[in-house]
Design a protein around this motif. Structure first.
Motif, PDB file in Angstrom:
ATOM      1  N   GLY A 122       0.805  -1.212   0.000  1.00  0.00           N
ATOM      2  CA  GLY A 122       0.000   0.000   0.000  1.00  0.00           C
ATOM      3  C   GLY A 122       0.838   1.261   0.000  1.00  0.00           C
ATOM      4  O   GLY A 122       0.490   2.261  -0.650  1.00  0.00           O
ATOM      5  N   ILE A 123       1.957   1.255   0.726  1.00  0.00           N
ATOM      6  CA  ILE A 123       2.833   2.428   0.767  1.00  0.00           C
ATOM      7  C   ILE A 123       3.516   2.623  -0.585  1.00  0.00           C
ATOM      8  O   ILE A 123       3.665   3.753  -1.069  1.00  0.00           O
ATOM      9  CB  ILE A 123       3.859   2.301   1.906  1.00  0.00           C
ATOM     10  N   LEU A 124       3.918   1.529  -1.230  1.00  0.00           N
ATOM     11  CA  LEU A 124       4.509   1.640  -2.564  1.00  0.00           C
ATOM     12  C   LEU A 124       3.510   2.246  -3.553  1.00  0.00           C
ATOM     13  O   LEU A 124       3.858   3.123  -4.348  1.00  0.00           O
ATOM     14  CB  LEU A 124       4.955   0.273  -3.062  1.00  0.00           C
ATOM     15  N   HIS A 125       2.268   1.762  -3.511  1.00  0.00           N
ATOM     16  CA  HIS A 125       1.236   2.338  -4.376  1.00  0.00           C
ATOM     17  C   HIS A 125       1.076   3.823  -4.097  1.00  0.00           C
ATOM     18  O   HIS A 125       0.970   4.637  -5.021  1.00  0.00           O
ATOM     19  CB  HIS A 125      -0.097   1.621  -4.150  1.00  0.00           C
ATOM     20  N   LEU A 126       1.030   4.184  -2.827  1.00  0.00           N
ATOM     21  CA  LEU A 126       0.824   5.583  -2.466  1.00  0.00           C
ATOM     22  C   LEU A 126       1.970   6.454  -2.977  1.00  0.00           C
ATOM     23  O   LEU A 126       1.740   7.555  -3.488  1.00  0.00           O
ATOM     24  CB  LEU A 126       0.701   5.708  -0.946  1.00  0.00           C
ATOM     25  N   ILE A 127       3.205   5.989  -2.838  1.00  0.00           N
ATOM     26  CA  ILE A 127       4.348   6.758  -3.316  1.00  0.00           C
ATOM     27  C   ILE A 127       4.206   7.047  -4.814  1.00  0.00           C
ATOM     28  O   ILE A 127       4.394   8.184  -5.270  1.00  0.00           O
ATOM     29  CB  ILE A 127       5.662   5.995  -3.036  1.00  0.00           C
ATOM     30  N   GLY A 128       3.875   6.005  -5.579  1.00  0.00           N
ATOM     31  CA  GLY A 128       3.737   6.193  -7.015  1.00  0.00           C
ATOM     32  C   GLY A 128       2.605   7.134  -7.379  1.00  0.00           C
ATOM     33  O   GLY A 128       2.751   7.999  -8.255  1.00  0.00           O
ATOM     34  N   LEU A 129       1.457   6.983  -6.717  1.00  0.00           N
ATOM     35  CA  LEU A 129       0.318   7.836  -7.033  1.00  0.00           C
ATOM     36  C   LEU A 129       0.605   9.290  -6.682  1.00  0.00           C
ATOM     37  O   LEU A 129       0.267  10.206  -7.443  1.00  0.00           O
ATOM     38  CB  LEU A 129      -0.923   7.343  -6.285  1.00  0.00           C
ATOM     39  N   LEU A 130       1.231   9.536  -5.542  1.00  0.00           N
ATOM     40  CA  LEU A 130       1.552  10.910  -5.161  1.00  0.00           C
ATOM     41  C   LEU A 130       2.547  11.532  -6.138  1.00  0.00           C
ATOM     42  O   LEU A 130       2.441  12.706  -6.498  1.00  0.00           O
ATOM     43  CB  LEU A 130       2.113  10.939  -3.736  1.00  0.00           C
ATOM     44  N   ALA A 131       3.531  10.747  -6.560  1.00  0.00           N
ATOM     45  CA  ALA A 131       4.510  11.259  -7.518  1.00  0.00           C
ATOM     46  C   ALA A 131       3.829  11.649  -8.823  1.00  0.00           C
ATOM     47  O   ALA A 131       4.123  12.711  -9.402  1.00  0.00           O
ATOM     48  CB  ALA A 131       5.595  10.214  -7.767  1.00  0.00           C
ATOM     49  N   ALA A 132       2.931  10.818  -9.320  1.00  0.00           N
ATOM     50  CA  ALA A 132       2.227  11.121 -10.560  1.00  0.00           C
ATOM     51  C   ALA A 132       1.304  12.323 -10.395  1.00  0.00           C
ATOM     52  O   ALA A 132       1.173  13.149 -11.304  1.00  0.00           O
ATOM     53  CB  ALA A 132       1.436   9.899 -11.014  1.00  0.00           C
ATOM     54  N   LEU A 133       0.651  12.437  -9.227  1.00  0.00           N
ATOM     55  CA  LEU A 133      -0.255  13.552  -8.991  1.00  0.00           C
ATOM     56  C   LEU A 133       0.456  14.892  -8.988  1.00  0.00           C
ATOM     57  O   LEU A 133      -0.051  15.893  -9.520  1.00  0.00           O
ATOM     58  CB  LEU A 133      -0.992  13.358  -7.665  1.00  0.00           C
ATOM     59  N   TYR A 134       1.630  14.945  -8.399  1.00  0.00           N
ATOM     60  CA  TYR A 134       2.325  16.222  -8.245  1.00  0.00           C
ATOM     61  C   TYR A 134       3.366  16.481  -9.331  1.00  0.00           C
ATOM     62  O   TYR A 134       4.032  17.512  -9.303  1.00  0.00           O
ATOM     63  CB  TYR A 134       2.949  16.295  -6.848  1.00  0.00           C
ATOM     64  N   ASP A 135       3.487  15.601 -10.292  1.00  0.00           N
ATOM     65  CA  ASP A 135       4.398  15.807 -11.416  1.00  0.00           C
ATOM     66  C   ASP A 135       3.802  16.882 -12.326  1.00  0.00           C
ATOM     67  O   ASP A 135       2.786  16.658 -12.994  1.00  0.00           O
ATOM     68  CB  ASP A 135       4.579  14.492 -12.173  1.00  0.00           C
ATOM     69  N   ASP A 136       4.420  18.062 -12.386  1.00  0.00           N
ATOM     70  CA  ASP A 136       3.849  19.159 -13.161  1.00  0.00           C
ATOM     71  C   ASP A 136       4.046  18.984 -14.660  1.00  0.00           C
ATOM     72  O   ASP A 136       3.582  19.803 -15.450  1.00  0.00           O
ATOM     73  CB  ASP A 136       4.420  20.499 -12.707  1.00  0.00           C
ATOM     74  N   GLN A 137       4.735  17.938 -15.071  1.00  0.00           N
ATOM     75  CA  GLN A 137       4.827  17.627 -16.488  1.00  0.00           C
ATOM     76  C   GLN A 137       3.655  16.761 -16.952  1.00  0.00           C
ATOM     77  O   GLN A 137       3.538  16.441 -18.128  1.00  0.00           O
ATOM     78  CB  GLN A 137       6.149  16.913 -16.788  1.00  0.00           C
ATOM     79  N   VAL A 138       2.811  16.365 -16.022  1.00  0.00           N
ATOM     80  CA  VAL A 138       1.618  15.564 -16.318  1.00  0.00           C
ATOM     81  C   VAL A 138       0.399  16.482 -16.306  1.00  0.00           C
ATOM     82  O   VAL A 138       0.136  17.165 -15.316  1.00  0.00           O
ATOM     83  CB  VAL A 138       1.455  14.424 -15.286  1.00  0.00           C
ATOM     84  N   GLY A 139      -0.334  16.489 -17.411  1.00  0.00           N
ATOM     85  CA  GLY A 139      -1.546  17.305 -17.492  1.00  0.00           C
ATOM     86  C   GLY A 139      -2.809  16.516 -17.263  1.00  0.00           C
ATOM     87  O   GLY A 139      -3.878  17.092 -17.034  1.00  0.00           O
ATOM     88  N   ALA A 140      -2.711  15.200 -17.343  1.00  0.00           N
ATOM     89  CA  ALA A 140      -3.867  14.330 -17.091  1.00  0.00           C
ATOM     90  C   ALA A 140      -3.356  13.012 -16.537  1.00  0.00           C
ATOM     91  O   ALA A 140      -2.419  12.427 -17.093  1.00  0.00           O
ATOM     92  CB  ALA A 140      -4.667  14.095 -18.371  1.00  0.00           C
ATOM     93  N   ILE A 141      -3.933  12.577 -15.462  1.00  0.00           N
ATOM     94  CA  ILE A 141      -3.553  11.293 -14.872  1.00  0.00           C
ATOM     95  C   ILE A 141      -4.781  10.407 -14.817  1.00  0.00           C
ATOM     96  O   ILE A 141      -5.862  10.833 -14.380  1.00  0.00           O
ATOM     97  CB  ILE A 141      -2.933  11.465 -13.469  1.00  0.00           C
ATOM     98  N   LEU A 142      -4.612   9.187 -15.291  1.00  0.00           N
ATOM     99  CA  LEU A 142      -5.695   8.206 -15.308  1.00  0.00           C
ATOM    100  C   LEU A 142      -5.238   7.010 -14.492  1.00  0.00           C
ATOM    101  O   LEU A 142      -4.178   6.436 -14.771  1.00  0.00           O
ATOM    102  CB  LEU A 142      -6.028   7.780 -16.737  1.00  0.00           C
ATOM    103  N   VAL A 143      -6.020   6.644 -13.479  1.00  0.00           N
ATOM    104  CA  VAL A 143      -5.622   5.584 -12.552  1.00  0.00           C
ATOM    105  C   VAL A 143      -6.694   4.503 -12.517  1.00  0.00           C
ATOM    106  O   VAL A 143      -7.862   4.777 -12.226  1.00  0.00           O
ATOM    107  CB  VAL A 143      -5.389   6.128 -11.135  1.00  0.00           C
TER     108      VAL A 143
END
Length: 646
Positions: free
Chosen positions: A193-214
């Motif tokens: 669960g912590i590994l998943h959370l790390i990845g999701l938070l990184a994708a959420l706050y990556d300002d080079q990403v304009g749309a995230i689909l999970v």
């Protein structure tokens, strides 16, 4: 001007590109495979920063999610061309996003167990393509390359778990180490669960990403962490054009905790999937129902069972927890799987909430079934009106000789009220025992009407005919029967006895309304209660359950019958009085799978010389009281197999 609108009106030669004012709402057409919804494309609109796809497994959500990723990347590319802003990426995270770490954690790819080394993932050559990963590898690469993004994630890990991150390149790949105040250890020994959370938070706050689909963001997250993750998504979700740094978030989920539903105007951001034959359904922001005050109030106070029903294809509304307990127990007793049918039982707080709750779920495309107390019918026409426009109800009303259900109900309601007023004294002996008359909070006239209707629908016809106006009472009962059948054709079932407690055994303790403990005591008797008795007392409830639980009962015996019949038919072809075990085994070998389930012995000598076989079930997965059994060749093989495995 939205992105799509700007594309429809290209600038004239030498004219600078028009800067789009917004990206949302964004209408899209998503191509789908031929086996989904008849092929072609699915029209969807992203209205707000967060959009959520809901529906059962196998209904096409992941397929549509991947199509949305391509459509959003195209829209983001168009945004960059029109506005001159940097190109933003559409990032898709699959449900199996932790897979690169999992073979370090367990015996997944070979039976030898987990890989003992620290998990090393990715490659330096992938750094410029990290957004193309559908797994957590892309997020780990981003955290290694960008200290600012890593600090953003670490701030949250520190607050939640007192953890920090260290990422180092090795000859095997990128190694992620977690550091706590006590020690440090490889990521593959951390909770998934912590590994998943790390990845999701990184994708959420990556300002080079304009749309995230999970796909399924709730994987390995406990409910409170799901709520935290949803709030983090709310922080970053928005229109990338109107608000720099915001991004479009699209989720596919099975978790109530990931529903971003606070107000009624959030409903259009939910996309409801039913099955591979039915196109996804989305509530229009212009739907008139969204302007209803009572519906808006209902959405703001939705409980857990209501939210669970958002994921169902069928919703069974009942009046309170006692009804919910009994319905669940009866469904189990009669092997009617509500869950397997995609149905959810939702207790509502009183009959007054039934019409609005039904309206809410119909708006989502759910098939609504209602089990209502009799007073919901006796007191007013709200229940009838809630089902008056259902196709089945309208057809049944016309068949009964009425142009509309409302006309059918109105005339009957007037006639019944007059009968109770004029002839109460003669029906009172049949109604006086009903608890409706003991409710001190209900006006006497209303209580009498409720009790009289319960008596009318529950009493024996002979008892009614003995009344001075028996013929008239029976005629009223027949008219009510036609009305109830019309309602049931539309999915509304009414408890003719009154309430669920009026169906209980007479010796059930606390036989009054509003007693979940009594309902639990009653339900505990169902496994041993005779089926005929339950069907008689709970006839209305069982019809409602059968309407909601459309999946057929699981029938293991159907598979066993086929195997046994083919096995017996083959062996009987060679069976003689002296046929030995080896010959029987040879004949049975032609039916290899059946031979794993059943063992056969020659029993001819026990049947007066008539060819016969003793049959035993050898599999520990199937035990049947009818075995071992002897089957003779001169018997009707089909009938005998049916008897043994019925």
């Amino acid at each position: 001007m939205s992105v799509d609108q700007a594309a429809l009106h290209p600038p004239q030669q030498n004219e600078p590109p028009a800067r789009p004012a917004s990206m949302l709402p964004l209408p899209l057409h998503i191509p789908v495979a031929p086996h989904l919804y008849g092929g072609g494309s699915v029209p969807l609109t992203l209205h707000k920063g967060i959009t959520v796809l809901l529906g059962p497994n196998g209904s096409g959500k992941t397929h549509v999610l991947r199509g949305l990723k391509l459509a959003l990347q195209s829209a983001l590319d168009g945004l960059a061309q029109q506005s001159g802003r940097p190109h933003l990426k559409a990032r898709f995270l699959a449900a199996g996003r932790s897979a690169p770490f999992e073979h370090f954690r367990g015996a997944l790819t070979d039976p030898g167990g987990a890989h003992p080394a620290p998990a090393a993932v990715g490659h330096t050559d992938y750094r410029n393509r990290r957004h193309d990963f559908e797994s957590l590898v892309g997020d780990m690469l981003a955290l290694r390359e960008r200290a600012d993004l890593r600090f953003k994630v670490e701030a949250r890990l520190q607050a939640l778990f007192r953890r920090r991150l260290r990422l180092e390149w090795t000859q095997s790949g990128l190694v992620l180490t977690l550091v706590s105040p006590q020690n440090e250890y490889p990521a593959n020994t951390e909770a998934s669960g912590i590994l998943h959370l790390i990845g999701l938070l990184a994708a959420l706050y990556d300002d080079q990403v304009g749309a995230i689909l999970v796909d399924e963001p709730e994987i390995s997250q406990h409910p409170q962490l799901q709520a935290f993750l949803l709030e983090e998504m709310r922080r970053v979700a928005g229109d990338p054009v109107r608000e720099r740094g915001k991004k479009i978030v699209v989720l596919s989920t099975h978790a109530q905790g990931m529903l971003p539903l606070r107000r009624i105007d959030d409903l259009p951001s939910l996309i409801f999937f039913a099955d591979v034959h039915t196109a996804p359904r989305q509530v229009s922001p212009d739907a008139g129902e969204l302007g209803r005050r009572r519906l808006a109030a209902l959405v703001t106070r939705l409980g857990g069972s209501h939210r669970a029903a958002f994921f169902a294809t069928r919703v069974l509304l009942v009046e309170g927890p006692s009804d919910e307990i009994v319905v669940g127990a009866l469904a189990a007793r009669f092997d009617r799987s509500l869950g397997g049918s995609g149905a959810e039982v939702v207790p509502v707080t009183g009959k007054g909430e039934i019409p609005e709750t039904a309206r809410l779920f119909r708006l989502m495309g759910k098939r609504v079934v209602v089990l209502a107390d009799l007073d919901a019918l006796a007191d007013d026409n709200a229940l009838v009106n809630a089902f008056a426009e259902e196709a089945g109800t309208k057809a049944a009303a016309i068949e009964a000789g009425h142009s509309k259900l409302a006309a059918m109900d109105g005339a009957l309601r007037t006639a019944f009220a007059s009968a109770v007023s004029e002839w109460w004294a003669e029906i009172a002996p049949l109604a006086l025992g009903h608890h409706y008359l003991r409710d001190a909070d209900v006006p006497a006239e209303k209580a009498s009407r409720r009790a009289a209707l319960a008596a009318l629908l529950s009493a024996e016809e002979a008892a009614l005919l003995r009344l001075p106006h028996g013929v008239e009472w029976c005629a009223l009962r027949n008219r009510f029967g036609a009305l109830l059948r019309a309602l049931e054709a539309g999915g509304c079932f009414v408890l003719r006895r009154g309430t669920i407690e009026d169906c209980f055994r007479p010796d059930t303790p606390a036989n009054t309304t509003g007693k979940p403990e009594a309902a639990a005591d009653e339900a505990a008797t169902f496994p041993e209660a005779p089926e005929t008795d339950l069907r008689q007392r709970y006839a209305d409830v069982l019809r409602a359950v059968e309407r909601a639980a459309t999946a057929p009962p699981i029938d293991e015996n159907a598979f066993l019958r086929f195997q046994l019949a083919s096995l017996l038919a083959g062996v009987f072809q060679v069976l003689k009085p002296g046929t030995g075990a080896d010959e029987i085994a040879l004949a049975a070998a032609a039916h290899h799978e059946a031979g794993q389930l059943f063992a056969l012995e020659n029993a001819t000598s026990e049947c007066g010389g008539a060819p016969a076989l003793r049959v035993r079930i050898t599999s520990p997965l199937f035990t049947r009281p009818t075995f071992p059994a002897i089957v003779r060749r001169d018997q009707n093989l089909h009938a005998e197999v049916e008897r043994l495995l019925s």
